[in-house]
Design a protein around this motif. Structure first.
Motif, PDB file in Angstrom:
ATOM      1  N   SER A 123       0.846  -1.255  -0.167  1.00  0.00           N
ATOM      2  CA  SER A 123       0.036  -0.138   0.048  1.00  0.00           C
ATOM      3  C   SER A 123       1.003   1.156   0.121  1.00  0.00           C
ATOM      4  O   SER A 123       2.164   1.192   0.371  1.00  0.00           O
ATOM      5  CB  SER A 123      -0.918   0.007   1.024  1.00  0.00           C
ATOM      6  N   MET A 124       0.079   2.357  -0.374  1.00  0.00           N
ATOM      7  CA  MET A 124       0.975   3.678  -0.424  1.00  0.00           C
ATOM      8  C   MET A 124       0.328   4.643   0.511  1.00  0.00           C
ATOM      9  O   MET A 124      -0.818   4.819   0.327  1.00  0.00           O
ATOM     10  CB  MET A 124       1.261   3.988  -1.779  1.00  0.00           C
ATOM     11  N   VAL A 125       0.990   5.594   1.333  1.00  0.00           N
ATOM     12  CA  VAL A 125       0.406   6.657   1.709  1.00  0.00           C
ATOM     13  C   VAL A 125       1.231   8.059   1.030  1.00  0.00           C
ATOM     14  O   VAL A 125       2.564   7.936   1.018  1.00  0.00           O
ATOM     15  CB  VAL A 125       0.758   6.867   3.274  1.00  0.00           C
ATOM     16  N   LEU A 126       0.659   8.853   0.452  1.00  0.00           N
ATOM     17  CA  LEU A 126       1.315  10.013  -0.155  1.00  0.00           C
ATOM     18  C   LEU A 126       0.802  11.302   0.592  1.00  0.00           C
ATOM     19  O   LEU A 126      -0.320  11.556   0.774  1.00  0.00           O
ATOM     20  CB  LEU A 126       0.717  10.048  -1.571  1.00  0.00           C
ATOM     21  N   ILE A 127       2.016  12.004   1.265  1.00  0.00           N
ATOM     22  CA  ILE A 127       1.672  13.057   2.101  1.00  0.00           C
ATOM     23  C   ILE A 127       2.185  14.181   1.384  1.00  0.00           C
ATOM     24  O   ILE A 127       3.203  14.465   0.916  1.00  0.00           O
ATOM     25  CB  ILE A 127       2.440  13.151   3.325  1.00  0.00           C
ATOM     26  N   GLU A 128       1.131  15.218   0.604  1.00  0.00           N
ATOM     27  CA  GLU A 128       1.416  16.084  -0.190  1.00  0.00           C
ATOM     28  C   GLU A 128       2.478  15.880  -1.353  1.00  0.00           C
ATOM     29  O   GLU A 128       3.368  16.526  -1.542  1.00  0.00           O
ATOM     30  CB  GLU A 128       2.348  17.410   0.777  1.00  0.00           C
ATOM     31  N   ARG A 206      -3.368   6.012   0.053  1.00  0.00           N
ATOM     32  CA  ARG A 206      -4.119   7.025   0.976  1.00  0.00           C
ATOM     33  C   ARG A 206      -3.483   8.210   0.618  1.00  0.00           C
ATOM     34  O   ARG A 206      -2.234   8.411   0.835  1.00  0.00           O
ATOM     35  CB  ARG A 206      -3.784   6.407   2.343  1.00  0.00           C
ATOM     36  N   ALA A 207      -4.160   9.185   0.325  1.00  0.00           N
ATOM     37  CA  ALA A 207      -3.431  10.673   0.157  1.00  0.00           C
ATOM     38  C   ALA A 207      -3.948  11.523   0.997  1.00  0.00           C
ATOM     39  O   ALA A 207      -4.932  11.488   1.252  1.00  0.00           O
ATOM     40  CB  ALA A 207      -3.650  10.925  -1.449  1.00  0.00           C
ATOM     41  N   PRO A 227      -7.252   4.251  -9.002  1.00  0.00           N
ATOM     42  CA  PRO A 227      -8.668   3.711  -8.946  1.00  0.00           C
ATOM     43  C   PRO A 227      -8.711   3.384  -7.257  1.00  0.00           C
ATOM     44  O   PRO A 227     -10.100   3.493  -6.811  1.00  0.00           O
ATOM     45  CB  PRO A 227      -8.805   2.526  -9.633  1.00  0.00           C
ATOM     46  N   SER A 228      -7.812   3.375  -6.822  1.00  0.00           N
ATOM     47  CA  SER A 228      -7.904   2.713  -5.370  1.00  0.00           C
ATOM     48  C   SER A 228      -7.680   3.707  -3.973  1.00  0.00           C
ATOM     49  O   SER A 228      -6.799   3.293  -3.054  1.00  0.00           O
ATOM     50  CB  SER A 228      -7.228   1.375  -5.196  1.00  0.00           C
ATOM     51  N   LEU A 229      -7.941   4.991  -4.748  1.00  0.00           N
ATOM     52  CA  LEU A 229      -7.363   6.173  -3.594  1.00  0.00           C
ATOM     53  C   LEU A 229      -8.368   6.701  -2.778  1.00  0.00           C
ATOM     54  O   LEU A 229      -9.562   6.797  -2.817  1.00  0.00           O
ATOM     55  CB  LEU A 229      -7.035   7.214  -4.630  1.00  0.00           C
ATOM     56  N   THR A 230      -8.036   6.583  -1.467  1.00  0.00           N
ATOM     57  CA  THR A 230      -8.752   7.403  -0.364  1.00  0.00           C
ATOM     58  C   THR A 230      -7.914   8.703  -0.178  1.00  0.00           C
ATOM     59  O   THR A 230      -6.755   8.758   0.208  1.00  0.00           O
ATOM     60  CB  THR A 230      -8.598   6.558   0.819  1.00  0.00           C
ATOM     61  N   MET A 231      -8.608   9.744  -0.265  1.00  0.00           N
ATOM     62  CA  MET A 231      -8.306  11.150  -0.253  1.00  0.00           C
ATOM     63  C   MET A 231      -8.623  11.868   0.994  1.00  0.00           C
ATOM     64  O   MET A 231      -9.877  11.940   1.221  1.00  0.00           O
ATOM     65  CB  MET A 231      -8.347  11.703  -1.605  1.00  0.00           C
ATOM     66  N   THR A 232      -7.777  12.589   1.666  1.00  0.00           N
ATOM     67  CA  THR A 232      -8.011  13.465   2.849  1.00  0.00           C
ATOM     68  C   THR A 232      -7.542  15.158   2.655  1.00  0.00           C
ATOM     69  O   THR A 232      -6.407  14.974   2.183  1.00  0.00           O
ATOM     70  CB  THR A 232      -7.869  13.189   4.181  1.00  0.00           C
ATOM     71  N   VAL A 233      -8.481  15.824   2.146  1.00  0.00           N
ATOM     72  CA  VAL A 233      -7.746  17.223   2.082  1.00  0.00           C
ATOM     73  C   VAL A 233      -7.925  18.128   3.436  1.00  0.00           C
ATOM     74  O   VAL A 233      -8.997  18.273   4.088  1.00  0.00           O
ATOM     75  CB  VAL A 233      -8.543  18.083   0.776  1.00  0.00           C
ATOM     76  N   LEU A 234      -6.776  18.551   4.116  1.00  0.00           N
ATOM     77  CA  LEU A 234      -6.920  18.970   5.446  1.00  0.00           C
ATOM     78  C   LEU A 234      -7.119  20.709   5.152  1.00  0.00           C
ATOM     79  O   LEU A 234      -6.259  21.250   4.786  1.00  0.00           O
ATOM     80  CB  LEU A 234      -5.767  18.738   6.248  1.00  0.00           C
TER      81      LEU A 234
END
Lengths: 266, 100
Positions: A123-128, A206-207, A227-234
């Motif tokens: 899995s991947m977590v992309l922060i900014e 997860r971005a 396709p499998s992205l979960t996004m949060t914009v703070l």
């Protein structure tokens, strides 16, 4: 301090293993930091420790030319950083899938690695996360070149005298990287990521982005292609989410690995 | 292991990390701040943590020591707080508990 030769470059690596409980899975989280004056310490003090305590081994490394890793005169294309990561995982004997956490430029490395090695990413977590699309290299180069010319025109010792040892050291390192290597020209030699390759990625992503970030455009493009992205914009935040919203990010990242590992092990 | 011995060890490590040229002008003692006095870079603090782990062994878990601290608390740390933490890890009761 662990030093590992990967892809011919001496890399500084730090591993945090859960102390009072076994690793939840054989899938460690590899943390990839940003460009310029960034290094692994930005994760060491924020996310790595809580991730390790929650049961996932945390592995951080200084990218080539950064922190206390070796600074070779050349080899600063995104593909070089991806090759370093491949070689590092080989050297650590990590053949199976790992989790990747990329901050800023580290996001571009994580995405590049995942496209080239889809079977090695759980899995991947992309922060900014930066994203090597058309126009990306020009934007990065222009920002970094202006910093570089300031440093080259000035005197890093003057920085030290004026602003103290810490900023002086940071200026020295940035100067050595920007003006002393092929860093800027190599950055320009980026192969943009093919959106079709992204669409084929099956690992969950997860971005997290800041609402006012200068790279928020990448968030919109990722939404389009992954396709499998979960996004949060703070809300209210800019690019420095890792330091400005550490507590929120800790919760997101720890929950993410716990959930991903339980889904994979099911 | 006395706090004075530990302070001497930590001082020697810091001089090596920040360089004798800069360290020469600073009297590193218990109240010396890593940030305000030594202007230690965060990656240099990681180096110090690694050196402490190598020098004192498994009893000193600097990562655990930092775990409950916020970034600001870490920035505000003094040499004395680190020395006290290490000394505490070597008290007889603690040593028996850790070594089982």
């Amino acid at each position: 301090m662990a030093e590992i030769i990967a892809n011919g470059v001496r890399l500084h690596v730090q591993r945090l293993v859960p102390r009072d409980r076994p690793c939840r899975s054989g899938r460690p989280a590899i943390f990839i930091h940003g460009l310029g004056i960034d290094n692994l310490s930005s994760f060491y003090y924020t996310l790595a420790n809580p991730v390790a305590r929650a049961g996932t081994e945390a592995i951080m490394y200084d990218l080539r030319g950064h922190g206390v890793s070796e600074r070779p005169p050349n080899g600063y294309r995104v593909v070089d950083f991806v090759a370093d990561l491949e070689a590092l995982l080989d050297a650590l004997d990590l053949a199976g899938p790992v989790h990747l956490v990329g901050n800023s430029f580290g996001g571009a490395v994580a995405l590049g690695f995942a496209v080239a090695n889809p079977d090695r990413v759980a899995s991947m977590v992309l922060i900014e996360g930066h994203f090597a699309v058309a126009g990306w290299a020009e934007q990065m180069e222009s920002t970094l070149r202006s910093i570089g010319s300031d440093l080259a025109a000035g005197n890093t010792q003057l920085w030290q005298k004026t602003y103290g040892r810490k900023l002086g050291r940071m200026a020295e390192l940035a100067d050595a990287l920007i003006n002393g290597t092929t860093f800027l020209t190599d950055l320009h030699k980026v192969d943009t990521i093919d959106p079709r390759a992204l669409q084929e990625l099956t690992c969950p992503v997860r971005a997290v982005y800041g609402e006012h970030s200068d790279v928020i455009g990448y968030a919109h493009q990722l939404r389009q292609f992954l396709p499998s992205l979960t996004m949060t914009v703070l809300p209210g935040l800019g690019h420095f989410v890792l330091t400005d919203a550490t507590a929120t990010l800790r919760e997101i990242v720890v929950n993410w690995f716990t959930t991903q590992d339980s889904l994979i092990d099911r | 292991m006395t706090p004075d011995q530990i302070l001497a060890d930590v001082r020697a490590m810091l001089v090596e990390i920040i360089g004798p040229e800069y360290a020469l002008g600073i009297d590193i003692g218990m109240t010396t701040s890593f940030e305000a006095d030594l202007e230690l870079e965060s990656i240099e603090f990681v180096k110090l943590a690694t050196r402490l782990g190598e020098h004192y062994g498994h009893r000193v878990d600097f990562v655990a020591f930092l775990a409950d601290k916020t970034l600001n608390e870490i920035i505000d740390l003094t040499v004395g707080e680190v020395v006290v933490y290490i000394a505490d890890r070597f008290t007889p009761a603690r040593t028996a508990a850790v070594d089982g």
